[in-house]
Design a protein around this motif. Structure first.
Motif, mmCIF file in Angstrom:
data_model
loop_
_atom_site.group_PDB
_atom_site.id
_atom_site.type_symbol
_atom_site.label_atom_id
_atom_site.label_comp_id
_atom_site.label_asym_id
_atom_site.label_seq_id
_atom_site.Cartn_x
_atom_site.Cartn_y
_atom_site.Cartn_z
ATOM 1 N N PRO A 185 0.817 -1.217 0.000
ATOM 2 C CA PRO A 185 0.000 0.000 0.000
ATOM 3 C C PRO A 185 0.853 1.271 0.000
ATOM 4 O O PRO A 185 2.076 1.199 -0.015
ATOM 5 C CB PRO A 185 -0.787 -0.111 1.304
ATOM 6 N N LEU A 186 0.163 2.386 0.091
ATOM 7 C CA LEU A 186 0.824 3.687 0.174
ATOM 8 C C LEU A 186 1.771 3.722 1.365
ATOM 9 O O LEU A 186 1.435 3.263 2.449
ATOM 10 C CB LEU A 186 -0.237 4.784 0.339
ATOM 11 N N GLU A 187 2.951 4.224 1.157
ATOM 12 C CA GLU A 187 3.929 4.416 2.234
ATOM 13 C C GLU A 187 4.335 5.869 2.248
ATOM 14 O O GLU A 187 4.632 6.452 1.209
ATOM 15 C CB GLU A 187 5.180 3.562 2.004
ATOM 16 N N THR A 188 4.335 6.476 3.428
ATOM 17 C CA THR A 188 4.790 7.850 3.590
ATOM 18 C C THR A 188 5.788 7.892 4.730
ATOM 19 O O THR A 188 5.551 7.317 5.789
ATOM 20 C CB THR A 188 3.625 8.801 3.908
ATOM 21 N N THR A 189 6.911 8.534 4.499
ATOM 22 C CA THR A 189 7.959 8.664 5.502
ATOM 23 C C THR A 189 8.470 10.089 5.484
ATOM 24 O O THR A 189 8.665 10.664 4.414
ATOM 25 C CB THR A 189 9.135 7.708 5.178
ATOM 26 N N GLU A 190 8.691 10.659 6.655
ATOM 27 C CA GLU A 190 9.327 11.970 6.716
ATOM 28 C C GLU A 190 10.821 11.728 6.800
ATOM 29 O O GLU A 190 11.286 10.946 7.623
ATOM 30 C CB GLU A 190 8.857 12.739 7.943
ATOM 31 N N MET A 191 11.582 12.357 5.921
ATOM 32 C CA MET A 191 13.019 12.117 5.904
ATOM 33 C C MET A 191 13.789 13.368 5.550
ATOM 34 O O MET A 191 13.297 14.230 4.833
ATOM 35 C CB MET A 191 13.354 10.975 4.939
ATOM 36 N N GLU A 192 14.999 13.434 6.086
ATOM 37 C CA GLU A 192 15.907 14.507 5.705
ATOM 38 C C GLU A 192 16.707 14.010 4.519
ATOM 39 O O GLU A 192 17.227 12.900 4.528
ATOM 40 C CB GLU A 192 16.850 14.869 6.841
ATOM 41 N N VAL A 193 16.749 14.813 3.485
ATOM 42 C CA VAL A 193 17.502 14.463 2.288
ATOM 43 C C VAL A 193 18.859 15.132 2.416
ATOM 44 O O VAL A 193 18.987 16.346 2.256
ATOM 45 C CB VAL A 193 16.755 14.901 1.012
ATOM 46 N N GLU A 194 19.863 14.320 2.733
ATOM 47 C CA GLU A 194 21.196 14.834 3.035
ATOM 48 C C GLU A 194 21.774 15.669 1.901
ATOM 49 O O GLU A 194 22.356 16.723 2.136
ATOM 50 C CB GLU A 194 22.172 13.686 3.348
ATOM 51 N N ALA A 195 21.620 15.213 0.686
ATOM 52 C CA ALA A 195 22.212 15.909 -0.455
ATOM 53 C C ALA A 195 21.621 17.304 -0.644
ATOM 54 O O ALA A 195 22.270 18.176 -1.198
ATOM 55 C CB ALA A 195 22.029 15.082 -1.727
ATOM 56 N N LEU A 196 20.397 17.509 -0.154
ATOM 57 C CA LEU A 196 19.750 18.806 -0.293
ATOM 58 C C LEU A 196 19.704 19.578 1.016
ATOM 59 O O LEU A 196 19.484 20.776 1.034
ATOM 60 C CB LEU A 196 18.321 18.631 -0.827
ATOM 61 N N GLY A 197 19.854 18.871 2.145
ATOM 62 C CA GLY A 197 19.796 19.507 3.455
ATOM 63 C C GLY A 197 18.395 19.944 3.840
ATOM 64 O O GLY A 197 18.228 20.848 4.644
ATOM 65 N N ASN A 198 17.378 19.318 3.271
ATOM 66 C CA ASN A 198 15.993 19.696 3.528
ATOM 67 C C ASN A 198 15.216 18.505 4.083
ATOM 68 O O ASN A 198 15.651 17.372 3.989
ATOM 69 C CB ASN A 198 15.322 20.180 2.242
ATOM 70 N N ILE A 199 14.027 18.788 4.636
ATOM 71 C CA ILE A 199 13.177 17.749 5.201
ATOM 72 C C ILE A 199 11.922 17.618 4.343
ATOM 73 O O ILE A 199 11.294 18.620 3.992
ATOM 74 C CB ILE A 199 12.794 18.084 6.657
ATOM 75 N N PHE A 200 11.561 16.389 4.033
ATOM 76 C CA PHE A 200 10.434 16.104 3.154
ATOM 77 C C PHE A 200 9.581 14.970 3.714
ATOM 78 O O PHE A 200 10.129 13.957 4.133
ATOM 79 C CB PHE A 200 10.920 15.603 1.775
ATOM 80 N N PRO A 201 8.252 15.083 3.673
ATOM 81 C CA PRO A 201 7.448 13.879 3.775
ATOM 82 C C PRO A 201 7.454 13.288 2.358
ATOM 83 O O PRO A 201 7.196 14.001 1.381
ATOM 84 C CB PRO A 201 6.064 14.362 4.188
ATOM 85 N N VAL A 202 7.802 12.040 2.240
ATOM 86 C CA VAL A 202 7.905 11.387 0.938
ATOM 87 C C VAL A 202 6.868 10.275 0.895
ATOM 88 O O VAL A 202 6.835 9.427 1.787
ATOM 89 C CB VAL A 202 9.314 10.803 0.719
#
Length: 91
Positions: free
Chosen positions: A48-65
């Motif tokens: 099913p749908l998966e959502t995770t909040e993660m920091e993207v190191e290469a961009l230095g930003n935080i995203f719910p993905v």
């Protein structure tokens, strides 16, 4: 990535034609394999749908993905809709 929108190119400062055909972890994480918390890998295992909040190191930003499977008429995985929204300023 088979396809990407213009926001992906702008966010990563990578020409659109250089994004298409690469894996998201190559573009957004600067790695040659998915990170441990990768929602796409989790979705491929669970379905099913998966959502995770993660920091993207290469961009230095935080995203719910989120990763949403799209199935064909026989129930086979046809494509995955992968959405990330930059929420760094809200954090």
């Amino acid at each position: 990535m088979v396809a990407a929108n213009n926001a992906s190119a702008k966010l990563t400062r990578t020409p659109h034609n250089e994004i298409v055909g690469k894996q998201c972890y190559e573009i957004f994480h600067g790695k040659d394999s998915p990170p441990g918390e990768c929602p796409m890998e989790q979705m491929l295992k669970a379905g099913p749908l998966e959502t995770t909040e993660m920091e993207v190191e290469a961009l230095g930003n935080i995203f719910p993905v989120s990763c949403t499977p799209v199935l064909d008429e026989q129930g086979n995985l046809e494509k995955i809709i992968h959405i990330a929204t930059d929420i760094t300023e809200r954090k």
